[in-house]
Design a protein around this motif. Sequence first.
Motif: not given
Length: 399
Positions: A89-93, A97-99
Amino acid sequence: MTMTTAIASNLRVSDLAPNQVQSEIRAMSVACAAVNGINLAQGVCDTDTPHPVVEAAIEAIHAGHNIYTRADGIESLREAIAQKFARFNQLEVDPDTQVLVTSGATGAMQATCMALLNAGDECIVFEPFYGYHLSTLRSMRITPVIVPLEAPEWAFDADRLRTAITPRTRAIILNSPSNPSGKVFSQNELEALAAFAIEHDLFVITDEMYEYFVYDGVEHFSIARLPGMAERTITISGFSKTFSVTGWRLGYLAASERWMPAISYFHDLVYVCAPAPLQHGVTTGLLALPGDFYTSVAADHQKKRDVLCGALRTAGLTPSVPTGAYYVLADTKNIPGKDGRERARRLLKETGVAAVAGSAFFGSDASGVNRGEDLLRFCFAKKDAELAEAAQRIAAFRI
Protein backbone atom coordinates in the motif's frame (compact mmCIF):
# COMPACT_ATOMS: atom_id res chain seq x y z
CA MET A 1 -52.84 -4.70 37.49
CA THR A 2 -50.98 -1.45 37.08
CA MET A 3 -47.69 -3.15 37.99
CA THR A 4 -48.33 -5.99 35.50
CA THR A 5 -49.07 -3.48 32.74
CA ALA A 6 -45.91 -1.52 33.55
CA ILE A 7 -43.80 -4.68 33.44
CA ALA A 8 -45.34 -5.77 30.16
CA SER A 9 -44.71 -2.38 28.60
CA ASN A 10 -41.02 -2.64 29.43
CA LEU A 11 -40.68 -6.07 27.80
CA ARG A 12 -40.16 -4.89 24.23
CA VAL A 13 -37.44 -4.68 21.63
CA SER A 14 -35.39 -1.54 21.13
CA ASP A 15 -36.47 1.30 18.89
CA LEU A 16 -33.95 0.09 16.30
CA ALA A 17 -35.04 -3.55 16.17
CA PRO A 18 -38.37 -3.29 14.28
CA ASN A 19 -36.60 -1.79 11.25
CA GLN A 20 -33.90 -4.46 11.10
CA VAL A 21 -34.44 -7.54 8.95
CA GLN A 22 -32.28 -10.50 8.12
CA SER A 23 -29.69 -9.74 5.47
CA GLU A 24 -31.01 -10.74 2.05
CA ILE A 25 -27.62 -12.34 1.47
CA ARG A 26 -28.16 -14.70 4.38
CA ALA A 27 -31.80 -15.25 3.45
CA MET A 28 -30.78 -16.43 -0.02
CA SER A 29 -28.08 -18.65 1.45
CA VAL A 30 -30.74 -20.37 3.58
CA ALA A 31 -33.06 -20.71 0.56
CA CYS A 32 -30.20 -22.14 -1.50
CA ALA A 33 -29.31 -24.71 1.16
CA ALA A 34 -32.96 -25.81 1.30
CA VAL A 35 -32.79 -26.94 -2.34
CA ASN A 36 -29.14 -28.07 -2.21
CA GLY A 37 -28.29 -25.42 -4.78
CA ILE A 38 -25.10 -23.64 -5.79
CA ASN A 39 -24.63 -20.56 -3.64
CA LEU A 40 -23.45 -17.55 -5.63
CA ALA A 41 -25.34 -15.33 -3.20
CA GLN A 42 -22.89 -15.09 -0.30
CA GLY A 43 -19.24 -14.11 -0.60
CA VAL A 44 -18.06 -17.18 1.26
CA CYS A 45 -14.95 -17.64 -0.92
CA ASP A 46 -14.74 -21.42 -0.72
CA THR A 47 -11.51 -21.73 -2.67
CA ASP A 48 -8.68 -23.57 -0.90
CA THR A 49 -6.88 -21.92 2.02
CA PRO A 50 -3.07 -21.80 1.56
CA HIS A 51 -1.53 -24.83 3.27
CA PRO A 52 1.04 -22.87 5.36
CA VAL A 53 -1.76 -20.76 6.85
CA VAL A 54 -3.76 -23.81 7.92
CA GLU A 55 -0.75 -25.66 9.32
CA ALA A 56 0.46 -22.65 11.31
CA ALA A 57 -2.97 -22.22 12.91
CA ILE A 58 -3.11 -25.91 13.86
CA GLU A 59 0.40 -25.78 15.27
CA ALA A 60 -0.53 -22.69 17.28
CA ILE A 61 -3.46 -24.54 18.84
CA HIS A 62 -1.22 -27.47 19.80
CA ALA A 63 1.41 -25.06 21.13
CA GLY A 64 -1.14 -23.59 23.54
CA HIS A 65 -1.83 -20.25 21.86
CA ASN A 66 -5.47 -20.45 22.95
CA ILE A 67 -5.80 -17.61 25.43
CA TYR A 68 -6.48 -13.90 25.06
CA THR A 69 -3.96 -11.89 23.11
CA ARG A 70 -3.18 -8.24 23.60
CA ALA A 71 -6.18 -6.15 22.65
CA ASP A 72 -4.43 -4.96 19.49
CA GLY A 73 -3.25 -8.42 18.41
CA ILE A 74 -0.05 -10.47 18.66
CA GLU A 75 3.18 -8.59 18.03
CA SER A 76 4.37 -10.72 15.13
CA LEU A 77 1.11 -10.21 13.23
CA ARG A 78 1.07 -6.46 13.80
CA GLU A 79 4.64 -6.27 12.51
CA ALA A 80 3.76 -8.40 9.48
CA ILE A 81 0.77 -6.17 8.75
CA ALA A 82 2.96 -3.06 8.96
CA GLN A 83 5.39 -4.67 6.50
CA LYS A 84 2.51 -5.49 4.17
CA PHE A 85 1.24 -1.89 4.34
CA ALA A 86 4.70 -0.62 3.41
CA ARG A 87 5.22 -3.14 0.62
CA PHE A 88 1.80 -3.20 -1.01
CA ASN A 89 0.00 0.00 0.00
CA GLN A 90 3.04 2.28 0.24
CA LEU A 91 1.92 3.31 3.72
CA GLU A 92 4.30 3.61 6.68
CA VAL A 93 2.56 2.62 9.91
CA ASP A 94 3.88 1.90 13.39
CA PRO A 95 2.94 -1.68 14.39
CA ASP A 96 2.82 -0.68 18.07
CA THR A 97 0.64 2.42 17.82
CA GLN A 98 -1.13 2.42 14.44
CA VAL A 99 -2.19 -1.17 13.75
CA LEU A 100 -5.13 -3.06 15.25
CA VAL A 101 -5.97 -6.72 14.58
CA THR A 102 -9.76 -7.04 14.53
CA SER A 103 -12.55 -9.61 14.46
CA GLY A 104 -13.04 -9.30 10.74
CA ALA A 105 -13.35 -6.11 8.75
CA THR A 106 -16.87 -5.92 10.21
CA GLY A 107 -15.37 -5.62 13.70
CA ALA A 108 -12.97 -2.97 12.43
CA MET A 109 -15.83 -0.95 10.95
CA GLN A 110 -17.98 -1.22 14.06
CA ALA A 111 -15.19 -0.22 16.45
CA THR A 112 -14.21 2.70 14.21
CA CYS A 113 -17.74 4.07 14.05
CA MET A 114 -18.23 3.66 17.80
CA ALA A 115 -14.98 5.49 18.47
CA LEU A 116 -15.23 8.37 16.00
CA LEU A 117 -18.90 9.09 15.25
CA ASN A 118 -21.90 10.17 17.34
CA ALA A 119 -25.62 9.52 17.13
CA GLY A 120 -27.09 12.12 14.80
CA ASP A 121 -23.93 12.47 12.70
CA GLU A 122 -24.13 11.89 8.97
CA CYS A 123 -21.83 9.66 6.94
CA ILE A 124 -21.59 9.65 3.14
CA VAL A 125 -21.86 6.21 1.53
CA PHE A 126 -21.50 5.49 -2.19
CA GLU A 127 -24.13 3.43 -4.00
CA PRO A 128 -24.19 0.55 -4.73
CA PHE A 129 -23.14 -0.01 -1.15
CA TYR A 130 -22.27 -2.94 1.07
CA GLY A 131 -25.34 -3.39 3.25
CA TYR A 132 -23.40 -4.11 6.44
CA HIS A 133 -21.83 -0.66 6.23
CA LEU A 134 -25.26 1.00 6.28
CA SER A 135 -26.57 -1.32 8.96
CA THR A 136 -23.57 -0.60 11.18
CA LEU A 137 -24.22 3.14 10.91
CA ARG A 138 -27.92 2.79 11.59
CA SER A 139 -27.31 0.53 14.58
CA MET A 140 -25.49 3.48 16.16
CA ARG A 141 -28.11 6.00 15.08
CA ILE A 142 -25.71 7.54 12.57
CA THR A 143 -27.42 8.68 9.37
CA PRO A 144 -26.08 7.25 6.08
CA VAL A 145 -26.32 9.71 3.19
CA ILE A 146 -26.31 7.82 -0.10
CA VAL A 147 -24.42 9.19 -3.10
CA PRO A 148 -25.21 7.15 -6.25
CA LEU A 149 -22.48 6.19 -8.69
CA GLU A 150 -23.35 6.16 -12.38
CA ALA A 151 -23.94 2.75 -14.00
CA PRO A 152 -22.70 0.76 -15.81
CA GLU A 153 -19.11 1.84 -15.00
CA TRP A 154 -20.19 3.20 -11.61
CA ALA A 155 -18.55 6.52 -12.34
CA PHE A 156 -17.91 9.00 -9.56
CA ASP A 157 -19.62 12.42 -9.87
CA ALA A 158 -18.09 15.16 -7.70
CA ASP A 159 -21.20 17.33 -8.04
CA ARG A 160 -23.38 14.63 -6.49
CA LEU A 161 -20.95 14.42 -3.61
CA ARG A 162 -21.16 18.15 -2.98
CA THR A 163 -24.95 18.08 -2.78
CA ALA A 164 -24.70 15.47 0.01
CA ILE A 165 -22.65 17.58 2.43
CA THR A 166 -24.38 19.17 5.43
CA PRO A 167 -23.15 20.63 8.74
CA ARG A 168 -23.75 17.19 10.29
CA THR A 169 -21.47 15.32 7.88
CA ARG A 170 -18.53 13.73 9.71
CA ALA A 171 -17.19 10.99 7.47
CA ILE A 172 -17.12 9.22 4.11
CA ILE A 173 -17.17 5.43 3.82
CA LEU A 174 -15.21 4.21 0.82
CA ASN A 175 -15.19 0.61 -0.45
CA SER A 176 -12.63 -0.02 -3.18
CA PRO A 177 -12.57 -2.55 -4.77
CA SER A 178 -16.28 -2.52 -4.13
CA ASN A 179 -18.77 -5.08 -2.97
CA PRO A 180 -21.14 -5.44 -4.88
CA SER A 181 -20.18 -3.53 -8.03
CA GLY A 182 -16.49 -4.42 -8.36
CA LYS A 183 -15.66 -0.75 -8.93
CA VAL A 184 -12.06 0.22 -8.27
CA PHE A 185 -11.69 3.93 -7.60
CA SER A 186 -8.94 5.45 -9.74
CA GLN A 187 -6.16 7.58 -8.31
CA ASN A 188 -7.75 10.65 -9.90
CA GLU A 189 -11.08 9.89 -8.24
CA LEU A 190 -9.36 9.32 -4.90
CA GLU A 191 -7.49 12.61 -5.23
CA ALA A 192 -10.83 14.38 -5.73
CA LEU A 193 -12.28 12.58 -2.70
CA ALA A 194 -9.24 13.46 -0.61
CA ALA A 195 -9.50 17.13 -1.51
CA PHE A 196 -13.18 17.05 -0.59
CA ALA A 197 -12.48 15.36 2.75
CA ILE A 198 -9.79 17.91 3.62
CA GLU A 199 -11.95 20.84 2.54
CA HIS A 200 -14.83 19.72 4.78
CA ASP A 201 -12.66 18.22 7.55
CA LEU A 202 -14.06 14.68 7.25
CA PHE A 203 -12.86 11.24 8.26
CA VAL A 204 -12.46 8.71 5.45
CA ILE A 205 -13.16 5.13 6.51
CA THR A 206 -11.92 2.96 3.66
CA ASP A 207 -12.74 -0.75 3.38
CA GLU A 208 -10.06 -2.29 1.16
CA MET A 209 -10.82 -5.95 1.84
CA TYR A 210 -10.64 -6.88 -1.86
CA GLU A 211 -7.40 -5.01 -2.56
CA TYR A 212 -5.70 -8.01 -4.21
CA PHE A 213 -8.71 -8.81 -6.41
CA VAL A 214 -8.12 -6.45 -9.35
CA TYR A 215 -8.38 -7.22 -13.06
CA ASP A 216 -7.58 -6.02 -16.58
CA GLY A 217 -4.39 -4.27 -15.49
CA VAL A 218 -6.16 -2.10 -12.91
CA GLU A 219 -4.12 -1.26 -9.79
CA HIS A 220 -5.33 -0.77 -6.25
CA PHE A 221 -4.49 2.59 -4.65
CA SER A 222 -4.95 3.45 -0.96
CA ILE A 223 -6.33 6.93 -0.32
CA ALA A 224 -4.27 7.23 2.89
CA ARG A 225 -1.17 7.61 0.68
CA LEU A 226 -2.30 11.03 -0.51
CA PRO A 227 -1.04 14.26 1.12
CA GLY A 228 -3.02 15.28 4.18
CA MET A 229 -4.92 11.99 4.41
CA ALA A 230 -2.91 9.87 6.86
CA GLU A 231 -4.40 11.49 9.97
CA ARG A 232 -8.02 11.44 8.80
CA THR A 233 -8.09 7.98 7.14
CA ILE A 234 -8.88 4.65 8.76
CA THR A 235 -7.72 1.92 6.38
CA ILE A 236 -9.49 -1.43 6.87
CA SER A 237 -8.60 -4.76 5.31
CA GLY A 238 -8.40 -8.41 6.33
CA PHE A 239 -7.58 -12.01 5.52
CA SER A 240 -11.03 -13.49 4.88
CA LYS A 241 -10.93 -13.14 1.12
CA THR A 242 -7.21 -13.25 0.32
CA PHE A 243 -6.59 -16.46 2.30
CA SER A 244 -10.13 -17.88 1.86
CA VAL A 245 -10.81 -17.92 5.61
CA THR A 246 -14.10 -16.02 5.86
CA GLY A 247 -15.08 -18.07 8.92
CA TRP A 248 -11.93 -17.17 10.84
CA ARG A 249 -13.11 -13.56 11.32
CA LEU A 250 -9.72 -11.87 11.08
CA GLY A 251 -9.28 -8.31 9.88
CA TYR A 252 -7.13 -5.33 10.67
CA LEU A 253 -6.96 -1.58 10.38
CA ALA A 254 -4.40 1.19 10.35
CA ALA A 255 -5.07 4.63 11.75
CA SER A 256 -3.33 7.57 13.36
CA GLU A 257 -2.16 6.99 16.91
CA ARG A 258 -4.50 9.89 17.75
CA TRP A 259 -7.55 7.67 17.11
CA MET A 260 -6.22 4.21 17.86
CA PRO A 261 -6.74 4.13 21.65
CA ALA A 262 -10.47 4.83 21.26
CA ILE A 263 -10.91 2.40 18.35
CA SER A 264 -8.99 -0.30 20.20
CA TYR A 265 -11.07 0.26 23.35
CA PHE A 266 -14.36 -0.31 21.56
CA HIS A 267 -13.05 -3.34 19.70
CA ASP A 268 -11.94 -4.79 23.05
CA LEU A 269 -15.35 -3.98 24.54
CA VAL A 270 -17.28 -5.91 21.90
CA TYR A 271 -14.85 -8.64 20.79
CA VAL A 272 -12.04 -8.69 23.43
CA CYS A 273 -9.57 -9.86 20.78
CA ALA A 274 -9.39 -11.70 17.49
CA PRO A 275 -8.99 -15.52 17.71
CA ALA A 276 -5.49 -16.19 19.06
CA PRO A 277 -4.31 -19.30 17.15
CA LEU A 278 -5.73 -18.01 13.89
CA GLN A 279 -3.67 -14.84 14.27
CA HIS A 280 -0.58 -17.08 14.19
CA GLY A 281 -1.88 -18.78 11.05
CA VAL A 282 -2.30 -15.59 9.02
CA THR A 283 1.03 -14.25 10.31
CA THR A 284 2.69 -17.20 8.61
CA GLY A 285 0.70 -16.44 5.48
CA LEU A 286 1.89 -12.84 5.36
CA LEU A 287 5.51 -13.80 6.00
CA ALA A 288 5.84 -17.04 4.04
CA LEU A 289 3.69 -16.75 0.92
CA PRO A 290 5.58 -15.43 -2.12
CA GLY A 291 4.54 -12.34 -4.06
CA ASP A 292 3.24 -14.40 -6.96
CA PHE A 293 0.61 -15.88 -4.64
CA TYR A 294 -1.18 -12.54 -4.69
CA THR A 295 -0.86 -12.02 -8.43
CA SER A 296 -2.20 -15.53 -9.00
CA VAL A 297 -5.22 -14.72 -6.81
CA ALA A 298 -6.06 -11.88 -9.21
CA ALA A 299 -5.37 -13.93 -12.35
CA ASP A 300 -7.42 -16.90 -11.16
CA HIS A 301 -10.39 -14.75 -10.22
CA GLN A 302 -10.28 -12.82 -13.47
CA LYS A 303 -10.77 -16.17 -15.25
CA LYS A 304 -13.65 -16.99 -12.90
CA ARG A 305 -15.19 -13.58 -13.62
CA ASP A 306 -15.03 -14.19 -17.35
CA VAL A 307 -16.67 -17.63 -17.02
CA LEU A 308 -19.59 -16.19 -15.06
CA CYS A 309 -20.01 -13.08 -17.22
CA GLY A 310 -20.02 -15.23 -20.35
CA ALA A 311 -22.81 -17.39 -18.95
CA LEU A 312 -24.85 -14.34 -17.91
CA ARG A 313 -24.56 -12.87 -21.40
CA THR A 314 -25.67 -16.16 -22.97
CA ALA A 315 -28.74 -16.15 -20.72
CA GLY A 316 -29.55 -12.55 -21.68
CA LEU A 317 -28.68 -11.27 -18.20
CA THR A 318 -26.37 -8.39 -19.10
CA PRO A 319 -23.51 -8.11 -16.60
CA SER A 320 -21.70 -4.98 -15.46
CA VAL A 321 -18.19 -6.42 -15.77
CA PRO A 322 -16.22 -5.67 -12.58
CA THR A 323 -12.59 -4.56 -12.48
CA GLY A 324 -12.22 -5.65 -8.87
CA ALA A 325 -13.61 -7.77 -5.98
CA TYR A 326 -15.43 -10.99 -6.90
CA TYR A 327 -19.02 -10.05 -7.58
CA VAL A 328 -21.03 -9.26 -10.70
CA LEU A 329 -24.16 -7.12 -10.87
CA ALA A 330 -26.34 -8.27 -13.78
CA ASP A 331 -29.46 -6.79 -15.34
CA THR A 332 -32.24 -9.31 -14.75
CA LYS A 333 -35.36 -7.26 -15.38
CA ASN A 334 -36.46 -9.79 -18.01
CA ILE A 335 -36.84 -12.49 -15.35
CA PRO A 336 -40.49 -12.64 -14.23
CA GLY A 337 -41.13 -11.16 -10.80
CA LYS A 338 -42.34 -7.96 -9.23
CA ASP A 339 -38.98 -7.21 -7.60
CA GLY A 340 -35.42 -8.43 -7.22
CA ARG A 341 -36.26 -10.84 -4.40
CA GLU A 342 -38.87 -12.62 -6.51
CA ARG A 343 -36.49 -12.75 -9.49
CA ALA A 344 -33.71 -14.20 -7.34
CA ARG A 345 -36.04 -16.90 -6.08
CA ARG A 346 -37.32 -17.60 -9.59
CA LEU A 347 -33.74 -18.08 -10.80
CA LEU A 348 -33.01 -20.36 -7.84
CA LYS A 349 -36.12 -22.43 -8.54
CA GLU A 350 -35.35 -22.81 -12.24
CA THR A 351 -31.58 -23.32 -12.08
CA GLY A 352 -30.61 -24.18 -8.52
CA VAL A 353 -28.24 -21.19 -8.52
CA ALA A 354 -28.62 -18.54 -5.82
CA ALA A 355 -28.00 -14.82 -6.32
CA VAL A 356 -28.93 -11.76 -4.27
CA ALA A 357 -31.46 -9.08 -5.16
CA GLY A 358 -29.74 -5.83 -6.12
CA SER A 359 -32.14 -3.96 -3.85
CA ALA A 360 -29.92 -5.06 -0.94
CA PHE A 361 -27.25 -2.66 -2.20
CA PHE A 362 -29.28 0.36 -3.33
CA GLY A 363 -31.56 3.03 -1.91
CA SER A 364 -34.81 4.35 -3.36
CA ASP A 365 -35.38 7.14 -5.86
CA ALA A 366 -37.70 10.12 -5.36
CA SER A 367 -40.73 7.99 -6.23
CA GLY A 368 -39.83 5.35 -3.66
CA VAL A 369 -38.62 2.73 -6.19
CA ASN A 370 -35.43 0.93 -5.25
CA ARG A 371 -32.69 1.72 -7.78
CA GLY A 372 -31.34 -1.84 -7.72
CA GLU A 373 -34.60 -3.68 -8.27
CA ASP A 374 -33.65 -4.87 -11.78
CA LEU A 375 -30.25 -6.24 -10.72
CA LEU A 376 -28.97 -9.41 -9.12
CA ARG A 377 -25.54 -9.88 -7.54
CA PHE A 378 -23.56 -13.04 -8.25
CA CYS A 379 -20.37 -14.15 -6.44
CA PHE A 380 -17.73 -15.95 -8.50
CA ALA A 381 -15.27 -16.85 -5.71
CA LYS A 382 -16.00 -20.54 -6.08
CA LYS A 383 -13.98 -23.63 -6.90
CA ASP A 384 -13.66 -24.05 -10.64
CA ALA A 385 -15.84 -27.16 -10.96
CA GLU A 386 -18.71 -25.69 -8.97
CA LEU A 387 -18.50 -22.36 -10.80
CA ALA A 388 -18.50 -24.18 -14.16
CA GLU A 389 -21.64 -26.08 -13.14
CA ALA A 390 -23.33 -22.86 -12.04
CA ALA A 391 -22.32 -21.15 -15.28
CA GLN A 392 -23.70 -24.04 -17.34
CA ARG A 393 -27.03 -23.86 -15.52
CA ILE A 394 -27.24 -20.08 -15.95
CA ALA A 395 -26.32 -20.24 -19.63
CA ALA A 396 -29.08 -22.78 -20.21
CA PHE A 397 -31.67 -20.65 -18.41
CA ARG A 398 -34.42 -19.40 -20.68
CA ILE A 399 -37.04 -16.92 -19.61
